[in-house]
Design an enzyme around this catalytic site. Sequence first.
Site, PDB file in Angstrom:
ATOM      1  N   ARG A 138       1.112  -1.251   0.101  1.00 16.80           N
ATOM      2  CA  ARG A 138      -0.102   0.040   0.014  1.00 16.80           C
ATOM      3  C   ARG A 138       0.892   1.256  -0.168  1.00 16.80           C
ATOM      4  O   ARG A 138       1.832   1.485   0.763  1.00 16.80           O
ATOM      5  CB  ARG A 138      -0.857  -0.058   1.307  1.00 16.80           C
TER       6      ARG A 138
ATOM      7  N   ARG B 143      -1.850   6.376   9.472  1.00 17.33           N
ATOM      8  CA  ARG B 143      -1.737   5.916   8.223  1.00 17.33           C
ATOM      9  C   ARG B 143      -2.245   6.957   7.225  1.00 17.33           C
ATOM     10  O   ARG B 143      -2.191   8.243   7.496  1.00 17.33           O
ATOM     11  CB  ARG B 143      -2.998   4.819   8.057  1.00 17.33           C
TER      12      ARG B 143
ATOM     13  N   LYS C 167      -4.049   1.511  15.280  1.00 15.00           N
ATOM     14  CA  LYS C 167      -3.594   2.298  13.963  1.00 15.00           C
ATOM     15  C   LYS C 167      -4.517   3.774  14.418  1.00 15.00           C
ATOM     16  O   LYS C 167      -5.198   3.834  15.124  1.00 15.00           O
ATOM     17  CB  LYS C 167      -4.379   1.802  12.649  1.00 15.00           C
TER      18      LYS C 167
ATOM     19  N   LYS D 267      -5.969   7.450  12.197  1.00 17.51           N
ATOM     20  CA  LYS D 267      -6.413   7.948  10.629  1.00 17.51           C
ATOM     21  C   LYS D 267      -6.894   9.389  10.910  1.00 17.51           C
ATOM     22  O   LYS D 267      -7.415   9.685  11.860  1.00 17.51           O
ATOM     23  CB  LYS D 267      -7.501   7.045  10.106  1.00 17.51           C
TER      24      LYS D 267
ATOM     25  N   CYS E 148     -15.199  -3.225   0.560  1.00 24.02           N
ATOM     26  CA  CYS E 148     -13.850  -3.488   0.875  1.00 24.02           C
ATOM     27  C   CYS E 148     -13.296  -4.828  -0.265  1.00 24.02           C
ATOM     28  O   CYS E 148     -14.006  -5.091  -0.923  1.00 24.02           O
ATOM     29  CB  CYS E 148     -13.420  -3.918   2.215  1.00 24.02           C
TER      30      CYS E 148
ATOM     31  N   CYS F 122      -7.950 -10.808   1.172  1.00 28.70           N
ATOM     32  CA  CYS F 122      -7.686 -10.200   2.828  1.00 28.70           C
ATOM     33  C   CYS F 122      -7.755 -11.498   3.815  1.00 28.70           C
ATOM     34  O   CYS F 122      -8.822 -12.305   3.681  1.00 28.70           O
ATOM     35  CB  CYS F 122      -8.960  -9.274   2.990  1.00 28.70           C
TER      36      CYS F 122
ATOM     37  N   CYS G 210     -15.873  -8.687   6.497  1.00 29.52           N
ATOM     38  CA  CYS G 210     -15.822  -8.879   8.147  1.00 29.52           C
ATOM     39  C   CYS G 210     -16.039  -7.556   8.778  1.00 29.52           C
ATOM     40  O   CYS G 210     -16.399  -6.504   8.055  1.00 29.52           O
ATOM     41  CB  CYS G 210     -14.326  -9.341   8.594  1.00 29.52           C
TER      42      CYS G 210
ATOM     43  N   CYS H 217     -13.406  -1.776   6.794  1.00 25.57           N
ATOM     44  CA  CYS H 217     -12.480  -0.844   5.939  1.00 25.57           C
ATOM     45  C   CYS H 217     -13.457  -0.055   5.028  1.00 25.57           C
ATOM     46  O   CYS H 217     -12.921   1.126   4.685  1.00 25.57           O
ATOM     47  CB  CYS H 217     -11.553  -1.948   5.154  1.00 25.57           C
TER      48      CYS H 217
HETATM   49  S1  SF4 Z   1     -13.356  -5.002   6.285  1.00 27.07           S
HETATM   50 FE1  SF4 Z   1     -12.543  -6.900   6.899  1.00 27.07          FE
HETATM   51  S2  SF4 Z   1     -12.461  -8.206   4.973  1.00 27.07           S
HETATM   52 FE2  SF4 Z   1     -12.827  -6.162   4.466  1.00 27.07          FE
HETATM   53  S3  SF4 Z   1     -10.752  -5.584   3.754  1.00 27.07           S
HETATM   54 FE3  SF4 Z   1     -11.189  -5.006   5.917  1.00 27.07          FE
HETATM   55  S4  SF4 Z   1     -10.396  -6.616   7.080  1.00 27.07           S
HETATM   56 FE4  SF4 Z   1     -10.661  -7.500   4.978  1.00 27.07          FE
END
Ligand code: SF4
Length: 1436
Positions: A909, A978, A1068, A1070, A1294, A1300, A1339, A1343
């Site tokens: 990244r 970040r 983290k 932000k 995401c 991931c 998940c 993100c």
């Molecule tokens: S929200 Fe969860 S599944 Fe989606 S990129 Fe972030 S860590 Fe991975």
Amino acid sequence: MTLTTAATLSRVLADLSQLNPQNKVYYTSVTKDTGVSSEYNVTGNGIQLLTSQDPFDNVVAHVGDGVLTTVTTEQLTALKALPHLYSLKGSSTVVNIDLNLQDYSIVPTFKDLGYPTFISNDLDTVVAHGTLAYQLAISNKEPVFHFINFAAVDPATVYNQELDLPRFQFEELAAFELENAEHFKTYPGASASPSTLVINLSPYGPQFAPVAAKLNALLVDIAIYRPWTLAQFLEALPGSIRKIAIVEGSSKAVSTTGAGFDPLLLDFFDNFNALAERKIDQIILSNVGRLSDAEAALTQIVNNVQGAAPEQSLYLGEDICSSSTAEYSEAIKNVINLEAAYIKVLNQLFDGNLNVLNEYGNECINTKSPEYGFGAFLHAQSDREALVAQVKKSLDPALFSTVPGANELVKLLSQWVSSTEAQLNEAQLNEANDLAQEIYTILQGNQDCEAVLELLKLAPSVEQLLFRSHWLIGSDAWSYDLGNSGVHHVITSKKNINMLIIDSEPYSEVAKRESKVHKKNVGLYAMNFHDVYVASVAVYSSYTQLLTAFIEASSFNGPSVILAYLPYHSENDTALEVLKETKNAVESGYWPLYRYDPRKEDDATGEIAFTLDSAIIKKELQTFLDRENLLTLLTNQYAELSKNLELSVSDAITRKQENRAKAAYTELLEGLSGPPLHIYYASDGGNATAVATKLCKRALSVGLKATVLSMDDILLEDLAGEENVIFVTSTAGQGEFPQDGKTFWEELKGSNDIDLSALNFAVFGLGDSQYWPRKEDAHYFNKPAKDLFGRLELSAAKPLIPLGLGDDQDADGFQTAYSEWEPKLWESLGVSAEGMIEEKPWTNEDIKATSDFLRGGLAEGLVDESTLNISADDTQLAKFHGLYMQDDRDIRETRKAQGLEPLYAFMARVRLPGGIATPDQWLTLDGLSDETGNGTMKITTRATFQLHGIFKKDMKHTMRTINSQLLDSLAAAGDVNRNLMVSALPGNAKVHKQISQMGYNISEALLPNTTAYYDIWLKGPDARDKDPNWEKLFQNRQGGPTTKKTLLADNSLVDVEPLYGPVYLPRKFKVNITVPPYNDVDVWSSDIGMIAIVDPATDIVLGYNMYAGGGMGSTHNNKKTYARRGSFLGFIEPNDCIQVIQAVVAIQRDNGCRSDRKHARLKYTIDDMSIDVFNAKVEEAVGKKFGPERPFEITSNCDYFGWIKDESGMNHFTSFVENGRLLDTPDKPQRTGFKKVAEYMKETGSGDFRLTGNQHVLICNIADEHLDNVKAIMKKYCIDNTDLSGIRKVSSSCVGLPTCGLAFSESERYMPVLLTQLEDVLEEYGLRHDAVVARMTGCPNGCSRPYLAEIAFIGKAPNTYNIMLGGGYYGERLNKLYKASVKDEDIVDIVRPLFKRWALERNEDEHFGDFCVRVGIIKPTLEGRLIHEDVSEDAY
Ligand code: SF4
């Protein structure tokens, strides 16, 4: 020079061959009929090559640097020259091939050679293509094929136009691309939206054209076949096309020669996803012979493809060539369709000369066995030897005194004898058979001669005199018992016999194979004898390689073995399914493509017998090559091999044994006594591993002989012999075993006869009783532990103690149950727990603290070639360097079945504060995504770039290349600040400049000060640097990673982190900045959110309303975790911003929770100490009071799509990139589009890019004079589309699966599909243009900021999501759980009634989230802490 006017076809070719006077010009004997030879003879430079004398052998010997070669031949000679055609690579050679058999399937036959390929059916096209062919051959130093249908060109046709052709000179021509040439000739006439496409590869294009127009089908001729990509092709198609009919000219019917297979189809099936995306649901290839009624034929073809059950192998017209099909043996006719692909190839190559020795398709075991076929062959051979002996005895004209032309007969007989001793290629076989036929005719006509009668006794028919390519065809069943089967006899026979073994076991089935008997590797076995030709081929992977192997095998005067892969599950499998299986097997190295030709071995020239035709091979093959001392040569030849040579299928067992040996060794070393205790774990997230490891250490500390291993290391047959065994398992998905326990569980479940009566066992499970809250799902709780316990009892094993079930919902999580269970365990083993060590767990804090400022073992791990992975600790540290170690989870199981570790690769990244990228930066990253990445770029939810799929060995080069553009990746992840996001703000340049600068300054001020990044990635030169000045560039860069340590008073040089300290932040951090009325960065979602307050009169930023404590991540069912919206901290003037943020960072550093990462974000620190206390602390640290919140108005948290002109007159366009994934698809070649825009910007010095937190891209700062050109590029590559539904414009997801590591479910790949379904529903209710902010994650980590969406789908398990509702449209209010654990197929049914109500009951302009709250569908979430409150019982 001027092309001769009024020239015939052959004259044109002769003229073209003279474009350069130094040309070498060859033609083969058969082409004499075309008139080309006489034209060449006029020019005086044509050299005739005899078809019977392997003409391309001669050609290959004379091509070379600076030599332009023209060869004119016909299709059979070209086909049989295939093994030589590889050697033309790198030479300027134009091969004109007369399609004299009218069989166009030869065109795709050569495709894997990759040479440019033209097809011409008329004189004008011959001229156009011929000119291009020479230009390409010279400028690119590559061979070019030009297929010409001589018969389709009326000999009377003359070329009448004046055409000035350059004399192509090698030194004058720069590399040349065919970009603008017409690859497909489109016939006019179809309507604007035809549903059917006819792709024509036959001479009937002009005749089809009027019919196609009537049928409303779009007709295209393939004019240039290579280079060509499906994507490029689909790009040019109208979007209305749903069916594709391919018409291929053929010399004979295909129904008996391999229905359903044609190499041309592979071009389309190669990228089935692209077809699916274009909604193309039918592709049928039909063959046409000689057509008397083209209209009727095309009508039938189009109707067929449009029909419900189209015929797969339509053949229309009359056979053009009649000699071959009658020769098929009964055995061939009996083969099933799939295998017919290989039989077709054999027939195509050997035509009447093919002799299949066994009845492959016959159910009778005897006649299909190799012994049967070989026996028949030997019998025929002994008859043949007797005949040869008799002919040799008869080589005296006196014996044939009554035969007219006795001398001639003897001459023929002696030639026949020579042929029996020679290695005959296919052309020579034909000549030898002509000879045999001639002899037999003479013998037949002279039966009054004694010597003739003697010969006829041994040759009662011509068959005995003919020369054949003898083949045994069998299945992989022949591979099980090599020693005793006929296979061994064939291999050792030294006879000229060929064996084709078709392996149809799908790669995906190999791991599941129940039989313990393993197939032998026939290829290796045969190569060991050194005098056997061996090839491993796969018709659905490389057709060209397959043909080459067949030709080489047949001409090899000795035994040949061809191992042919054709995986299928049932005979009903489609070609597409076979293709997918084949790809998987070849690309993973399970089925390597290679050829071993003992004739090639030459110590003097260093030529080797082995040719690898695919990229990856297995270890066993490597071992063989190693022994043969070829590896060095090979690895030099194929650098990519070295990384793939490490592991093999057998490694799975070896690895288990090694692990167990290691455990035993440890036992020995420690000299322990007491009852042995084996502890096995299965763990996805690491908790079960940690419990098992802790148990082991405690057992060791009191003298037990304890070992700890993964359940996958269990050898089931050994389990019965073990005494005390403890199992610890967590719970995956819907009550499944974690990855590393699955195989063991499947084996245990399937072993009905295992007796475990001597085994004492205990099981502890880790689960979450609320993960599946519905009553009917309660059985998923700790299911693996419960199942395992039950199964062990069933096998008579004795439980030491009752099953232990840890529950995340208990006060201390699973520890609650564990602390009761563990003492009972020790008691049952008769061990006192007193004195056992209580080891402190090794946490992220320890990793950071001991890392020497983020170094850890990263530098060493990167050069460790024994694994693609790095250590667990370094994986954590790598995040601070912007790197995530990931693996492709789609193929994890497959690789595991192979005994391979997961396919680990880094995601990198970039740190891009403010999201601005120059054209150079864009082009560099785009190039890297191909060079070391997986060919795609990702725009992230933090407005920066991510590259995926970078192998460890390429990481340093990737980092240096990124840094060469004055970018870096430091702190793009990890427990630090970040990437900093600012609003894209395309309409106001002045304000954007101020906030971008602010963003940059904050990012630099919060950048870690460690020199580890510089030391590991940038210090010194590197062999792969593209510019030797990079080293200096890195040293002298302003800003970015620190290059020098700090000199202390004692003269020591050290790293210091004045802001973060040696353990950095607890989690983290932000920072987002926005400018009203936009909230495109979701300002309240981050630790620090800043809303710029701008003086409208001057456009000067007066200061920022600053918010603290926003954050998205949470854990399913863990109510202590929650998403939170930032709280107001104060109005801060620009000059104070950095100091205030540094104060916040320092307070979080010192007060954030470091014992529980789930409670470590700033949001929890603030809630724990209260916002008032926190604010006071910040004010105290800064030494001033902050001002009250200034008024502002936000109206959207989305991007502004389309063109906008800023106040300085520059133009900006926001382009929609679905979920930020920049890749080329047939519909949207977006990646190429942006690349072209970047190239244009670079060329003109006008423009740059801006990335948004909603994962879209702005093409910025385009001056008016460039606007039209940029628009044209954007249109061409479909990056100018703003015609999107309301919901799609404002939604995002995401990454999720497959990369991931935390994803439970699909996200980026599923969201577009779901959106299409939701669009349909919204359309139904007239809401297509109403925006609904919808977000998805794989998940709960959040993100894509799902908790601020009006509707969100949060992955919980494969295909299962929690649906959240009620977020604010502007990102101002959090949402709440509406329905838990919804299967993907049920989502639309759940959402439909909500949209319907919204359509019917909404207030004017009322947004969906507000509506859901107002009418009580969901309660509002007014504070993050309360997100779990007021959830309806119906949610579960
Ligand atoms: S929200 Fe969860 S599944 Fe989606 S990129 Fe972030 S860590 Fe991975």
